[in-house]
Design a protein around this motif. Structure first.
Motif, PDB file in Angstrom:
ATOM      1  N   ARG A   1       4.783   6.225   2.305  1.00 37.64           N
ATOM      2  CA  ARG A   1       4.695   7.651   2.646  1.00 37.64           C
ATOM      3  C   ARG A   1       4.893   7.889   4.143  1.00 37.64           C
ATOM      4  O   ARG A   1       5.264   8.984   4.538  1.00 37.64           O
ATOM      5  CB  ARG A   1       3.329   8.193   2.231  1.00 37.64           C
ATOM      6  CG  ARG A   1       3.048   8.137   0.734  1.00 37.64           C
ATOM      7  CD  ARG A   1       3.830   9.185  -0.013  1.00 37.64           C
ATOM      8  NE  ARG A   1       3.485   9.207  -1.442  1.00 37.64           N
ATOM      9  CZ  ARG A   1       4.053  10.024  -2.321  1.00 37.64           C
ATOM     10  NH1 ARG A   1       4.991  10.888  -1.930  1.00 37.64           N
ATOM     11  NH2 ARG A   1       3.702   9.987  -3.591  1.00 37.64           N
TER      12      ARG A   1
ATOM     13  N   ASP B   1       0.853  -1.181   0.000  1.00 41.52           N
ATOM     14  CA  ASP B   1       0.000   0.000   0.000  1.00 41.52           C
ATOM     15  C   ASP B   1       0.895   1.240   0.000  1.00 41.52           C
ATOM     16  O   ASP B   1       1.882   1.311   0.738  1.00 41.52           O
ATOM     17  CB  ASP B   1      -0.896  -0.006   1.245  1.00 41.52           C
ATOM     18  CG  ASP B   1      -1.994   1.046   1.173  1.00 41.52           C
ATOM     19  OD1 ASP B   1      -1.654   2.254   1.199  1.00 41.52           O
ATOM     20  OD2 ASP B   1      -3.172   0.670   1.097  1.00 41.52           O
ATOM     21  N   GLU B   2       0.574   2.225  -0.836  1.00 38.73           N
ATOM     22  CA  GLU B   2       1.408   3.428  -0.940  1.00 38.73           C
ATOM     23  C   GLU B   2       1.576   4.131   0.397  1.00 38.73           C
ATOM     24  O   GLU B   2       2.627   4.742   0.670  1.00 38.73           O
ATOM     25  CB  GLU B   2       0.799   4.401  -1.950  1.00 38.73           C
ATOM     26  CG  GLU B   2       1.661   5.640  -2.168  1.00 38.73           C
ATOM     27  CD  GLU B   2       1.030   6.643  -3.120  1.00 38.73           C
ATOM     28  OE1 GLU B   2       1.567   7.769  -3.233  1.00 38.73           O
ATOM     29  OE2 GLU B   2      -0.002   6.312  -3.757  1.00 38.73           O
TER      30      GLU B   2
ATOM     31  N   PRO C   1      -1.863   2.515  -5.287  1.00 38.34           N
ATOM     32  CA  PRO C   1      -1.798   3.975  -5.052  1.00 38.34           C
ATOM     33  C   PRO C   1      -2.872   4.432  -4.077  1.00 38.34           C
ATOM     34  O   PRO C   1      -3.947   3.833  -3.975  1.00 38.34           O
ATOM     35  CB  PRO C   1      -2.007   4.559  -6.449  1.00 38.34           C
ATOM     36  CG  PRO C   1      -2.804   3.515  -7.169  1.00 38.34           C
ATOM     37  CD  PRO C   1      -2.324   2.196  -6.655  1.00 38.34           C
ATOM     38  N   MET C   2      -2.583   5.497  -3.363  1.00 37.59           N
ATOM     39  CA  MET C   2      -3.542   6.036  -2.399  1.00 37.59           C
ATOM     40  C   MET C   2      -4.803   6.545  -3.081  1.00 37.59           C
ATOM     41  O   MET C   2      -5.872   6.636  -2.470  1.00 37.59           O
ATOM     42  CB  MET C   2      -2.869   7.150  -1.591  1.00 37.59           C
ATOM     43  CG  MET C   2      -1.713   6.654  -0.732  1.00 37.59           C
ATOM     44  SD  MET C   2      -0.844   7.975   0.169  1.00 37.59           S
ATOM     45  CE  MET C   2      -2.113   8.502   1.303  1.00 37.59           C
ATOM     46  N   SER C   3      -4.693   6.858  -4.363  1.00 30.67           N
ATOM     47  CA  SER C   3      -5.861   7.341  -5.106  1.00 30.67           C
ATOM     48  C   SER C   3      -6.890   6.240  -5.358  1.00 30.67           C
ATOM     49  O   SER C   3      -8.014   6.529  -5.776  1.00 30.67           O
ATOM     50  CB  SER C   3      -5.408   7.912  -6.457  1.00 30.67           C
ATOM     51  OG  SER C   3      -4.746   6.917  -7.230  1.00 30.67           O
ATOM     52  N   LYS C   4      -6.508   5.000  -5.081  1.00 32.78           N
ATOM     53  CA  LYS C   4      -7.401   3.878  -5.368  1.00 32.78           C
ATOM     54  C   LYS C   4      -8.613   3.855  -4.459  1.00 32.78           C
ATOM     55  O   LYS C   4      -9.686   3.391  -4.846  1.00 32.78           O
ATOM     56  CB  LYS C   4      -6.628   2.552  -5.232  1.00 32.78           C
ATOM     57  CG  LYS C   4      -7.435   1.341  -5.632  1.00 32.78           C
ATOM     58  CD  LYS C   4      -7.848   1.429  -7.097  1.00 32.78           C
ATOM     59  CE  LYS C   4      -8.684   0.240  -7.519  1.00 32.78           C
ATOM     60  NZ  LYS C   4      -9.105   0.346  -8.950  1.00 32.78           N
ATOM     61  N   GLY C   5      -8.496   4.345  -3.228  1.00 34.91           N
ATOM     62  CA  GLY C   5      -9.626   4.278  -2.306  1.00 34.91           C
ATOM     63  C   GLY C   5      -9.752   2.886  -1.706  1.00 34.91           C
ATOM     64  O   GLY C   5      -8.760   2.175  -1.523  1.00 34.91           O
TER      65      GLY C   5
ATOM     66  N   TYR D   1     -10.271  -0.987  -1.284  1.00 32.58           N
ATOM     67  CA  TYR D   1      -9.959  -2.160  -2.113  1.00 32.58           C
ATOM     68  C   TYR D   1      -9.828  -3.380  -1.216  1.00 32.58           C
ATOM     69  O   TYR D   1      -9.943  -3.280   0.015  1.00 32.58           O
ATOM     70  CB  TYR D   1      -8.693  -1.929  -2.938  1.00 32.58           C
ATOM     71  CG  TYR D   1      -7.414  -1.844  -2.139  1.00 32.58           C
ATOM     72  CD1 TYR D   1      -6.508  -2.903  -2.128  1.00 32.58           C
ATOM     73  CD2 TYR D   1      -7.087  -0.704  -1.400  1.00 32.58           C
ATOM     74  CE1 TYR D   1      -5.334  -2.826  -1.398  1.00 32.58           C
ATOM     75  CE2 TYR D   1      -5.925  -0.617  -0.686  1.00 32.58           C
ATOM     76  CZ  TYR D   1      -5.041  -1.682  -0.683  1.00 32.58           C
ATOM     77  OH  TYR D   1      -3.875  -1.604   0.048  1.00 32.58           O
TER      78      TYR D   1
END
Length: 312
Positions: free
Chosen positions: A208, A203-204, A239-243, A245
Protein backbone atom coordinates in the motif's frame (compact mmCIF):
# COMPACT_ATOMS: atom_id res chain seq x y z
CA UNK A 1 43.37 -15.80 12.12
CA UNK A 2 44.87 -12.53 10.91
CA UNK A 3 46.67 -12.13 7.61
CA UNK A 4 49.11 -9.34 6.82
CA UNK A 5 48.55 -7.57 3.51
CA UNK A 6 51.07 -4.99 2.33
CA UNK A 7 50.33 -2.47 -0.41
CA UNK A 8 53.41 -0.84 -1.93
CA UNK A 9 53.10 2.19 -4.14
CA UNK A 10 55.93 2.63 -6.63
CA UNK A 11 56.69 6.14 -7.77
CA UNK A 12 59.80 8.26 -8.21
CA UNK A 13 58.36 11.14 -6.23
CA UNK A 14 56.66 11.04 -2.87
CA UNK A 15 52.87 11.10 -3.01
CA UNK A 16 51.56 14.50 -2.02
CA UNK A 17 47.99 15.72 -1.84
CA UNK A 18 47.02 18.61 -4.06
CA UNK A 19 46.26 21.25 -1.44
CA UNK A 20 46.46 25.02 -1.15
CA UNK A 21 49.14 25.24 1.54
CA UNK A 22 50.60 28.51 2.76
CA UNK A 23 54.43 28.81 2.78
CA UNK A 24 54.46 28.33 6.55
CA UNK A 25 52.49 25.09 6.46
CA UNK A 26 54.31 21.79 6.77
CA UNK A 27 54.34 19.96 3.44
CA UNK A 28 52.21 16.81 3.96
CA UNK A 29 53.75 13.41 3.36
CA UNK A 30 51.74 10.30 2.53
CA UNK A 31 52.93 6.83 3.44
CA UNK A 32 54.26 4.74 0.57
CA UNK A 33 53.37 1.45 2.22
CA UNK A 34 50.14 0.33 3.82
CA UNK A 35 49.95 -2.71 6.08
CA UNK A 36 46.44 -4.11 6.56
CA UNK A 37 45.57 -6.70 9.17
CA UNK A 38 42.42 -8.51 8.08
CA UNK A 39 40.59 -11.52 9.43
CA UNK A 40 40.72 -14.57 7.19
CA UNK A 41 38.37 -16.67 9.28
CA UNK A 42 35.83 -18.51 7.14
CA UNK A 43 33.06 -17.42 9.48
CA UNK A 44 33.73 -13.70 9.08
CA UNK A 45 30.80 -12.58 6.94
CA UNK A 46 30.98 -8.90 7.83
CA UNK A 47 34.13 -7.77 6.01
CA UNK A 48 35.36 -7.69 2.45
CA UNK A 49 39.17 -7.83 2.18
CA UNK A 50 39.28 -5.72 -0.99
CA UNK A 51 37.11 -2.99 0.49
CA UNK A 52 39.10 -3.14 3.73
CA UNK A 53 42.36 -2.69 1.81
CA UNK A 54 40.88 0.32 0.01
CA UNK A 55 39.77 1.77 3.35
CA UNK A 56 43.22 1.23 4.88
CA UNK A 57 44.93 2.95 1.95
CA UNK A 58 42.58 5.92 2.20
CA UNK A 59 43.11 6.23 5.93
CA UNK A 60 46.90 5.96 5.55
CA UNK A 61 46.99 8.66 2.86
CA UNK A 62 44.80 10.98 4.90
CA UNK A 63 46.69 10.52 8.15
CA UNK A 64 50.04 10.72 6.35
CA UNK A 65 48.98 14.12 5.04
CA UNK A 66 47.93 15.18 8.56
CA UNK A 67 44.37 15.74 7.38
CA UNK A 68 41.20 15.34 9.38
CA UNK A 69 38.18 13.77 7.74
CA UNK A 70 36.57 17.19 7.73
CA UNK A 71 39.51 18.77 5.89
CA UNK A 72 39.67 15.98 3.31
CA UNK A 73 35.89 16.12 2.78
CA UNK A 74 36.07 19.88 2.19
CA UNK A 75 38.80 19.38 -0.43
CA UNK A 76 36.85 16.63 -2.22
CA UNK A 77 33.47 18.35 -2.00
CA UNK A 78 31.78 15.59 -0.01
CA UNK A 79 30.67 15.11 3.59
CA UNK A 80 32.94 13.97 6.45
CA UNK A 81 30.40 11.20 7.02
CA UNK A 82 31.12 9.80 3.55
CA UNK A 83 34.87 9.67 4.31
CA UNK A 84 34.12 7.95 7.61
CA UNK A 85 31.90 5.36 5.93
CA UNK A 86 34.64 4.58 3.40
CA UNK A 87 37.30 4.20 6.07
CA UNK A 88 35.13 1.98 8.26
CA UNK A 89 33.91 -0.15 5.32
CA UNK A 90 30.33 0.82 5.99
CA UNK A 91 29.97 1.89 2.35
CA UNK A 92 31.74 0.70 -0.80
CA UNK A 93 33.84 3.19 -2.76
CA UNK A 94 32.45 4.83 -5.88
CA UNK A 95 34.27 5.45 -9.15
CA UNK A 96 33.96 9.23 -8.85
CA UNK A 97 35.39 9.25 -5.33
CA UNK A 98 38.24 6.99 -6.44
CA UNK A 99 39.12 9.38 -9.27
CA UNK A 100 38.98 12.34 -6.88
CA UNK A 101 41.29 10.61 -4.41
CA UNK A 102 43.79 9.73 -7.14
CA UNK A 103 43.86 13.36 -8.25
CA UNK A 104 43.98 14.80 -4.75
CA UNK A 105 46.77 12.56 -3.46
CA UNK A 106 48.51 12.45 -6.87
CA UNK A 107 48.55 8.67 -6.76
CA UNK A 108 50.73 6.80 -9.25
CA UNK A 109 48.94 4.63 -11.81
CA UNK A 110 45.49 5.69 -10.53
CA UNK A 111 45.81 3.44 -7.49
CA UNK A 112 42.40 4.13 -5.97
CA UNK A 113 40.64 3.70 -9.32
CA UNK A 114 42.51 0.44 -9.94
CA UNK A 115 41.36 -0.89 -6.57
CA UNK A 116 37.78 0.25 -7.26
CA UNK A 117 37.89 -1.57 -10.61
CA UNK A 118 39.01 -4.76 -8.91
CA UNK A 119 36.30 -4.45 -6.27
CA UNK A 120 33.67 -3.99 -8.96
CA UNK A 121 35.08 -6.80 -11.13
CA UNK A 122 34.95 -9.23 -8.25
CA UNK A 123 31.40 -8.20 -7.40
CA UNK A 124 32.51 -7.08 -3.97
CA UNK A 125 30.35 -4.01 -3.58
CA UNK A 126 28.88 -3.91 -0.12
CA UNK A 127 25.29 -3.66 -1.28
CA UNK A 128 23.89 -3.09 2.12
CA UNK A 129 25.03 -2.98 5.72
CA UNK A 130 27.97 -4.96 7.17
CA UNK A 131 27.08 -8.65 7.08
CA UNK A 132 25.31 -8.45 3.73
CA UNK A 133 28.12 -9.71 1.42
CA UNK A 134 28.11 -13.06 3.22
CA UNK A 135 24.37 -13.28 2.75
CA UNK A 136 24.54 -12.47 -0.97
CA UNK A 137 27.08 -15.25 -1.48
CA UNK A 138 24.84 -17.72 0.35
CA UNK A 139 21.69 -16.51 -1.38
CA UNK A 140 23.17 -17.31 -4.80
CA UNK A 141 23.81 -20.92 -3.71
CA UNK A 142 20.63 -21.61 -1.76
CA UNK A 143 18.07 -24.10 -3.00
CA UNK A 144 15.30 -22.90 -0.67
CA UNK A 145 14.53 -19.37 0.55
CA UNK A 146 11.89 -18.45 3.13
CA UNK A 147 11.52 -14.66 3.19
CA UNK A 148 9.53 -12.28 5.35
CA UNK A 149 9.26 -8.69 4.07
CA UNK A 150 7.86 -6.35 6.69
CA UNK A 151 8.81 -2.84 5.54
CA UNK A 152 9.98 -3.01 1.91
CA UNK A 153 9.95 -5.73 -0.71
CA UNK A 154 12.84 -8.16 -0.74
CA UNK A 155 15.57 -7.27 -3.26
CA UNK A 156 14.96 -10.39 -5.34
CA UNK A 157 11.41 -9.21 -6.06
CA UNK A 158 12.06 -5.53 -6.74
CA UNK A 159 11.74 -3.83 -10.12
CA UNK A 160 14.58 -1.46 -11.11
CA UNK A 161 12.42 1.63 -10.51
CA UNK A 162 11.26 0.45 -7.06
CA UNK A 163 14.77 -0.63 -6.07
CA UNK A 164 16.18 2.74 -7.15
CA UNK A 165 13.71 4.59 -4.93
CA UNK A 166 14.60 2.40 -1.95
CA UNK A 167 18.35 2.74 -2.51
CA UNK A 168 18.26 6.51 -2.97
CA UNK A 169 17.19 7.01 0.65
CA UNK A 170 20.21 8.42 2.45
CA UNK A 171 22.58 7.87 -0.49
CA UNK A 172 24.03 9.85 -3.36
CA UNK A 173 22.59 9.06 -6.80
CA UNK A 174 25.87 7.59 -8.06
CA UNK A 175 26.20 5.26 -5.10
CA UNK A 176 22.57 4.18 -5.45
CA UNK A 177 23.13 3.29 -9.12
CA UNK A 178 26.13 1.12 -8.23
CA UNK A 179 24.12 -0.70 -5.59
CA UNK A 180 21.18 -1.04 -7.99
CA UNK A 181 23.33 -2.95 -10.48
CA UNK A 182 24.39 -5.35 -7.73
CA UNK A 183 20.82 -5.83 -6.53
CA UNK A 184 19.45 -6.58 -9.99
CA UNK A 185 22.28 -9.03 -10.66
CA UNK A 186 21.12 -11.05 -7.66
CA UNK A 187 17.82 -11.69 -9.43
CA UNK A 188 19.61 -14.08 -11.77
CA UNK A 189 18.85 -16.65 -9.07
CA UNK A 190 15.51 -17.21 -10.81
CA UNK A 191 17.44 -18.57 -13.81
CA UNK A 192 19.24 -21.21 -11.74
CA UNK A 193 17.92 -24.76 -12.16
CA UNK A 194 19.13 -25.55 -8.63
CA UNK A 195 16.56 -23.20 -7.12
CA UNK A 196 13.78 -25.38 -5.72
CA UNK A 197 11.49 -23.05 -3.81
CA UNK A 198 11.09 -19.44 -2.69
CA UNK A 199 8.38 -18.67 -0.16
CA UNK A 200 7.84 -15.00 0.56
CA UNK A 201 5.38 -13.47 3.00
CA UNK A 202 4.74 -9.73 2.61
CA UNK A 203 3.01 -7.34 4.97
CA UNK A 204 0.13 -5.64 3.12
CA UNK A 205 1.42 -2.23 4.24
CA UNK A 206 4.44 -2.75 1.95
CA UNK A 207 2.10 -3.01 -1.02
CA UNK A 208 0.00 0.00 0.00
CA UNK A 209 2.97 2.32 0.53
CA UNK A 210 3.45 4.41 -2.64
CA UNK A 211 7.20 3.97 -2.93
CA UNK A 212 8.22 6.05 -5.95
CA UNK A 213 4.61 7.02 -6.72
CA UNK A 214 1.64 5.27 -8.29
CA UNK A 215 3.29 4.39 -11.60
CA UNK A 216 6.30 2.78 -9.91
CA UNK A 217 4.10 0.81 -7.52
CA UNK A 218 1.77 -0.38 -10.28
CA UNK A 219 4.74 -1.71 -12.23
CA UNK A 220 6.09 -3.31 -9.07
CA UNK A 221 2.83 -5.03 -8.19
CA UNK A 222 2.40 -6.28 -11.77
CA UNK A 223 5.90 -7.73 -11.45
CA UNK A 224 4.91 -9.52 -8.25
CA UNK A 225 1.87 -10.99 -9.98
CA UNK A 226 4.13 -12.22 -12.78
CA UNK A 227 6.59 -13.81 -10.34
CA UNK A 228 3.74 -15.48 -8.48
CA UNK A 229 3.08 -17.52 -11.64
CA UNK A 230 6.47 -19.21 -11.23
CA UNK A 231 5.73 -22.68 -9.78
CA UNK A 232 8.78 -22.33 -7.54
CA UNK A 233 7.43 -19.15 -5.92
CA UNK A 234 4.84 -19.09 -3.15
CA UNK A 235 3.66 -15.56 -2.34
CA UNK A 236 1.45 -14.75 0.62
CA UNK A 237 0.29 -11.49 2.19
CA UNK A 238 -0.46 -10.68 5.80
CA UNK A 239 -3.55 -8.41 5.63
CA UNK A 240 -3.57 -5.14 7.53
CA UNK A 241 -6.71 -6.33 9.30
CA UNK A 242 -4.63 -8.94 11.11
CA UNK A 243 -3.25 -6.52 13.71
CA UNK A 244 -0.26 -7.60 15.79
CA UNK A 245 1.50 -10.77 14.67
CA UNK A 246 4.90 -12.46 14.82
CA UNK A 247 6.23 -10.38 11.91
CA UNK A 248 6.51 -7.32 14.13
CA UNK A 249 9.99 -8.58 14.99
CA UNK A 250 11.33 -7.45 11.58
CA UNK A 251 12.43 -8.81 8.21
CA UNK A 252 14.53 -11.94 7.83
CA UNK A 253 15.43 -14.67 5.34
CA UNK A 254 16.03 -18.36 5.99
CA UNK A 255 18.36 -20.09 3.52
CA UNK A 256 18.26 -23.82 2.88
CA UNK A 257 21.00 -25.77 1.10
CA UNK A 258 21.28 -29.20 -0.46
CA UNK A 259 24.71 -29.47 1.13
CA UNK A 260 25.88 -27.66 4.23
CA UNK A 261 24.03 -26.13 7.18
CA UNK A 262 21.04 -23.85 6.75
CA UNK A 263 21.40 -20.20 7.71
CA UNK A 264 19.31 -17.18 8.63
CA UNK A 265 19.90 -13.53 7.77
CA UNK A 266 18.30 -10.86 9.96
CA UNK A 267 18.18 -7.31 8.65
CA UNK A 268 18.93 -4.29 10.80
CA UNK A 269 19.10 -0.53 10.32
CA UNK A 270 22.91 -0.35 10.37
CA UNK A 271 24.01 -3.97 10.06
CA UNK A 272 22.88 -7.43 9.07
CA UNK A 273 23.43 -10.69 10.91
CA UNK A 274 24.05 -13.98 9.11
CA UNK A 275 24.06 -17.05 11.31
CA UNK A 276 24.33 -20.82 10.95
CA UNK A 277 23.57 -21.36 14.64
CA UNK A 278 20.95 -24.16 14.67
CA UNK A 279 19.10 -22.45 17.51
CA UNK A 280 18.74 -19.20 15.57
CA UNK A 281 17.72 -21.00 12.39
CA UNK A 282 15.18 -23.07 14.31
CA UNK A 283 13.78 -20.01 16.10
CA UNK A 284 13.30 -18.07 12.89
CA UNK A 285 11.81 -21.11 11.16
CA UNK A 286 9.19 -21.27 13.90
CA UNK A 287 8.57 -17.52 13.53
CA UNK A 288 8.20 -17.88 9.75
CA UNK A 289 5.64 -20.65 10.19
CA UNK A 290 3.65 -18.47 12.58
CA UNK A 291 3.79 -15.55 10.14
CA UNK A 292 2.55 -17.80 7.33
CA UNK A 293 -0.26 -18.84 9.60
CA UNK A 294 -1.31 -15.19 9.92
CA UNK A 295 -1.17 -14.67 6.14
CA UNK A 296 -3.79 -15.18 3.48
CA UNK A 297 -3.53 -18.25 1.28
CA UNK A 298 -1.59 -17.93 -1.98
CA UNK A 299 -4.81 -17.65 -3.99
CA UNK A 300 -6.31 -15.07 -1.64
CA UNK A 301 -3.04 -13.12 -1.68
CA UNK A 302 -3.07 -13.00 -5.47
CA UNK A 303 -6.63 -11.66 -5.38
CA UNK A 304 -5.54 -8.97 -2.94
CA UNK A 305 -2.62 -8.04 -5.19
CA UNK A 306 -5.01 -7.50 -8.09
CA UNK A 307 -7.26 -5.37 -5.85
CA UNK A 308 -4.35 -3.15 -4.84
CA UNK A 309 -3.30 -2.73 -8.49
CA UNK A 310 -6.83 -1.71 -9.48
CA UNK A 311 -6.88 0.88 -6.70
CA UNK A 312 -3.83 2.68 -8.07
Amino acid sequence: MLQRVTIRLHAKDSIRPHLSWSPTDRRPQVAQEVVVHMSSDAGDFTRDPLIRAYAALLRSCREGASLSRVRLAEALGCSPGWIEKLETCEKPPSEATSDDLDTFFRMPARTFHTMWTEIKREGKHLAGPPGFPGYVDREARASILNIFAGMVLHGLFQTPAYAREVLLVGRRAEEAEDLLATRLARQEIFERPELAQISIVIDEAVLRRLTGGRAVMKEQLDHLIHLADDPRVTLQIVPMSKGAYQGNMGAFTILGFDQGPDAVYVEGHTSGHLSEDPREVRGHTLAFNLIRGAALSADQSLELLHEVVESL
